[in-house]
Design a protein around this motif. Structure first.
Motif, PDB file in Angstrom:
ATOM      1  N   SER A 199      -8.268 -36.526  -3.894  1.00 48.31           N
ATOM      2  CA  SER A 199      -7.402 -37.624  -4.338  1.00 48.31           C
ATOM      3  C   SER A 199      -7.696 -38.902  -3.563  1.00 48.31           C
ATOM      4  O   SER A 199      -7.662 -40.006  -4.126  1.00 48.31           O
ATOM      5  N   THR A 200      -8.010 -38.759  -2.272  1.00 40.09           N
ATOM      6  CA  THR A 200      -8.348 -39.932  -1.458  1.00 40.09           C
ATOM      7  C   THR A 200      -9.696 -40.493  -1.866  1.00 40.09           C
ATOM      8  O   THR A 200      -9.875 -41.720  -1.955  1.00 40.09           O
ATOM      9  N   VAL A 201     -10.668 -39.622  -2.133  1.00 36.14           N
ATOM     10  CA  VAL A 201     -11.984 -40.076  -2.589  1.00 36.14           C
ATOM     11  C   VAL A 201     -11.856 -40.813  -3.917  1.00 36.14           C
ATOM     12  O   VAL A 201     -12.480 -41.870  -4.125  1.00 36.14           O
ATOM     13  N   GLU A 202     -11.052 -40.275  -4.827  1.00 32.50           N
ATOM     14  CA  GLU A 202     -10.854 -40.933  -6.119  1.00 32.50           C
ATOM     15  C   GLU A 202     -10.244 -42.322  -5.940  1.00 32.50           C
ATOM     16  O   GLU A 202     -10.635 -43.283  -6.618  1.00 32.50           O
ATOM     17  N   SER A 203      -9.300 -42.446  -5.018  1.00 34.14           N
ATOM     18  CA  SER A 203      -8.701 -43.758  -4.745  1.00 34.14           C
ATOM     19  C   SER A 203      -9.724 -44.706  -4.126  1.00 34.14           C
ATOM     20  O   SER A 203      -9.770 -45.892  -4.459  1.00 34.14           O
ATOM     21  N   LEU A 204     -10.542 -44.180  -3.230  1.00 31.53           N
ATOM     22  CA  LEU A 204     -11.581 -44.987  -2.587  1.00 31.53           C
ATOM     23  C   LEU A 204     -12.543 -45.548  -3.623  1.00 31.53           C
ATOM     24  O   LEU A 204     -12.873 -46.745  -3.608  1.00 31.53           O
ATOM     25  N   ILE A 205     -12.974 -44.695  -4.540  1.00 32.81           N
ATOM     26  CA  ILE A 205     -13.913 -45.125  -5.581  1.00 32.81           C
ATOM     27  C   ILE A 205     -13.245 -46.130  -6.516  1.00 32.81           C
ATOM     28  O   ILE A 205     -13.855 -47.122  -6.926  1.00 32.81           O
ATOM     29  N   SER A 206     -11.987 -45.877  -6.851  1.00 25.51           N
ATOM     30  CA  SER A 206     -11.253 -46.797  -7.722  1.00 25.51           C
ATOM     31  C   SER A 206     -11.127 -48.174  -7.077  1.00 25.51           C
ATOM     32  O   SER A 206     -11.303 -49.207  -7.742  1.00 25.51           O
ATOM     33  N   HIS A 207     -10.835 -48.218  -5.790  1.00 25.35           N
ATOM     34  CA  HIS A 207     -10.747 -49.494  -5.081  1.00 25.35           C
ATOM     35  C   HIS A 207     -12.085 -50.232  -5.117  1.00 25.35           C
ATOM     36  O   HIS A 207     -12.136 -51.446  -5.347  1.00 25.35           O
ATOM     37  N   ALA A 208     -13.167 -49.479  -4.903  1.00 25.69           N
ATOM     38  CA  ALA A 208     -14.490 -50.110  -4.918  1.00 25.69           C
ATOM     39  C   ALA A 208     -14.838 -50.616  -6.316  1.00 25.69           C
ATOM     40  O   ALA A 208     -15.410 -51.708  -6.462  1.00 25.69           O
ATOM     41  N   ARG A 209     -14.478 -49.846  -7.334  1.00 26.82           N
ATOM     42  CA  ARG A 209     -14.789 -50.242  -8.708  1.00 26.82           C
ATOM     43  C   ARG A 209     -14.056 -51.528  -9.087  1.00 26.82           C
ATOM     44  O   ARG A 209     -14.586 -52.369  -9.816  1.00 26.82           O
ATOM     45  N   ASN A 210     -12.839 -51.660  -8.586  1.00 31.54           N
ATOM     46  CA  ASN A 210     -12.033 -52.850  -8.902  1.00 31.54           C
ATOM     47  C   ASN A 210     -12.205 -53.969  -7.873  1.00 31.54           C
ATOM     48  O   ASN A 210     -11.489 -54.974  -7.935  1.00 31.54           O
ATOM     49  N   GLU A 211     -13.125 -53.744  -6.925  1.00 30.76           N
ATOM     50  CA  GLU A 211     -13.413 -54.713  -5.870  1.00 30.76           C
ATOM     51  C   GLU A 211     -12.182 -55.021  -5.030  1.00 30.76           C
ATOM     52  O   GLU A 211     -11.935 -56.157  -4.625  1.00 30.76           O
ATOM     53  N   TRP A 212     -11.394 -53.970  -4.767  1.00 24.70           N
ATOM     54  CA  TRP A 212     -10.251 -54.081  -3.874  1.00 24.70           C
ATOM     55  C   TRP A 212     -10.678 -53.693  -2.462  1.00 24.70           C
ATOM     56  O   TRP A 212     -11.752 -53.120  -2.250  1.00 24.70           O
TER      57      TRP A 212
END
Length: 390
Positions: A199-212
Motif C-alpha cells: 500500500s505504501t509502494v502504491e502511494s509512492l508510485i501514485s505521488h510520483a505519477r502525479n508529480e507530488w
C-alpha cells in the motif's frame, strides 16, 4: 481435460506485414498481458480461439479463467480449461507462515515457479497458457517444437518461466512503472524498497505519477521501515554473511528513534558499502572490491541470477538507484549536497541535510542489500504453497 486432433500446424504469430512472395517475421514464443491491449486480444483470438472452436463445446472466451494447451508433433492436443490446480513456490517476505495460513500479497515477494498439478511440460511439446489474477490475464506461448524444419526443442524450465510471468501479473505495481515515473521517483531520492508495504509502494508510485512530493509519505515509510527491520533483525543476525554488521544497524536504529538522524546516517551509510564489498570479496577473493562500479554490478547481477527479476526485489532497477542516489557524486563548489555515500565521505553536506529522510534512506538501502545477500545465498526450496487468484 479434452483431447483433440488439430488440422493445421500453428507455428506462431506474424510480427510484420508482407505481400505474397515476401518474407514475414514470426513470433514463435512470447508473452502478453492485459496491458498490451489490442496485441493481447489479437493473440488470444488466434490459437486459443481456434482451440475453443475445435472442442465442440459451448465454452466462450469470457468463461476462461485458466487454460493450458499442450500440442505434440503429430498435432494431438491436450486442453485443460478452468480445472487447473495452481501451486506456487514463493519467496516468503513475512516473518513466519504457518501451514494452512492464508497468504496475502504482503507476505510474499514473488513466485520462483508455478506448478500446474497433473500437467507436465516436455521439450518436444508446444504449449500455451492463459493464467488469471484478479481482473488481469496473461498469455504465454511457445510453438517452436511444431517447426519441423529446424527441429527445435524447449530447453528451459517452463515452470520457472510461469513463475516469473505470474510474479509480473501479481506485482504489476512494481513492474509496470513508466520511465517518466521512474525518473521522478529517483529524482526525489526514493525507491519502491522491498521493506515497504504494498500500500505504501502504491502511494509512492501514485505521488510520483502525479508529480507530488513523496516526502509527504514519510510517516508511513518510517513505520514500515522500522517494523520491517525489527521483524527481520534476528534472521539477519543469525546469518554468518550479515552478523558482523547487525551491531551497526542496531546503533543506527537506536539513534534514529531518538531523532538523532545525523548519527544514524553517519553510522549506516559507510556500512552499506562495506556490506556489498564483503559479499564481493567472498565471491572474488583475489580482488579487493574498491571500485564502485564493480560493487554495484556484483550485488545487483548476483541477485538477478539467483532470483527472478520479476519479484519485488527488482535488482535490475535498484542498480540505477545505487548509481544515481546512494553513490551519487557531489559538487565541490557547494556544501549543500544531498546525503550520499560520497557526500558523507568528503564532508560535502551541511548538517540540515542529515534529516529523517536521509536516515530512513540509509536504513532502507541497508535492508535491501541484506535481503539481496541473504536471499541470493540462502534461498532454499520451499514446499509449494497453493496459490489462488482471489
Amino acid at each position: 481435460m479434452y483431447e483433440i486432433q488439430l488440422k493445421e500446424r500453428f507455428i506462431g504469430y506474424s510480427a510484420s506485414v508482407a505481400k505474397e512472395g515476401e518474407q514475414v517475421k514470426i513470433n514463435i514464443s512470447g508473452m502478453t498481458s492485459t496491458e498490451d491491449g489490442d496485441l493481447h486480444l489479437k493473440y488470444l483470438d488466434g490459437f486459443p480461439a481456434m482451440i475453443l472452436s475445435s472442442l465442440n463445446k459451448d465454452i466462450q472466451p469470457c468463461d476462461i479463467k485458466n487454460m493450458v494447451v499442450l500440442v505434440s508433433k503429430d498435432l494431438k492436443a491436450k486442453v485443460y480449461i478452468n480445472e487447473i490446480e495452481i501451486h506456487g513456490q514463493v519467496h516468503v517476505k513475512a516473518t513466519n507462515i504457518e501451514r494452512g495460513q492464508e497468504v496475502k500479497k504482503d507476505d510474499i515477494s514473488g513466485f520462483e515457479r508455478i506448478q500446474l498439478k497433473g500437467i507436465e511440460f516436455t521439450e518436444d511439446q508446444a504449449y500455451c497458457c492463459i493464467l488469471s489474477y484478479g481482473w488481469d490475464r496473461i498469455y504465454i506461448f511457445d510453438f517452436s517444437p511444431l517447426d519441423d524444419k529446424f527441429e527445435r526443442k524447449i530447453e528451459y524450465d517452463v515452470e520457472k518461466l510461469l513463475g516469473s510471468c505470474f510474479s509480473y501479473l501479481t506485482f504489476g505495481t512494481f513492474h509496470k512503472i513508466p520511465p517518466s515515473v521512474w525518473n521522478n521517483i529517483l529524482r526525489q531520492n526514493w525507491f519502491p524498497f522491498y521493506a515497504l508495504k504494498l500500500s505504501t509502494v502504491e502511494s509512492l508510485i501514485s505521488h510520483a505519477r502525479n508529480e507530488w512530493d513523496i516526502d509527504e509519505l514519510m510517516e508511513d515509510i518510517e513505520h514500515d521501515t522500522l517494523l520491517y527491520i525489527e521483524e527481520r533483525r534476528q534472521a539477519w543476525g543469525n546469518d554468518q554473511n550479515l552478523a558482523s554488521f547487525i551491531s551497526f544497524l542496531d546503533r543506527a536504529m537506536a539513534r534514529h528513534k531518538e531523532n538523532d538522524f545525523l548519527s544514524s546516517s553517519l553510522i549506516i551509510y559507510p556500512k552499506i558499502e562495506a556490506l556489498i564489498r564483503k559479499s564481493f570479496i567472498t565471491d572474488h577473493p583475489d580482488k579487493e572490491g574498491r571500485q564502485q562500479k564493480a560493487l554495484i554490478e556484483h550485488i545487483t547481477e548476483k541477485t538477478t541470477r539467483s532470483i527472478s527479476a520479476l519479484t519485488t526485489f527488482i535488482p535490475d532497477k535498484f542498480r540505477r538507484y545505487l548509481e544515481d542516489c546512494y553513490f551519487k557524486d557531489f559538487s565541490v563548489t557547494c556544501d549543500t549536497n544531498p546525503v550520499s555515500r560520497h557526500s558523507i565521505a568528503h564532508g560535502a553536506s551541511t548538517i540540515d541535510k542529515f534529516d529523517k529522510k536521509a536516515s530512513l534512506l540509509g536504513l532502507l538501502v541497508f535492508s535491501q542489500i541484506t535481503e539481496y545477500i541473504q536471499q541470493s545465498s540462502q534461498w532454499s526450496n520451499l514446499p509449494p504453497t497453493e496459490v489462488t487468484s482471489d
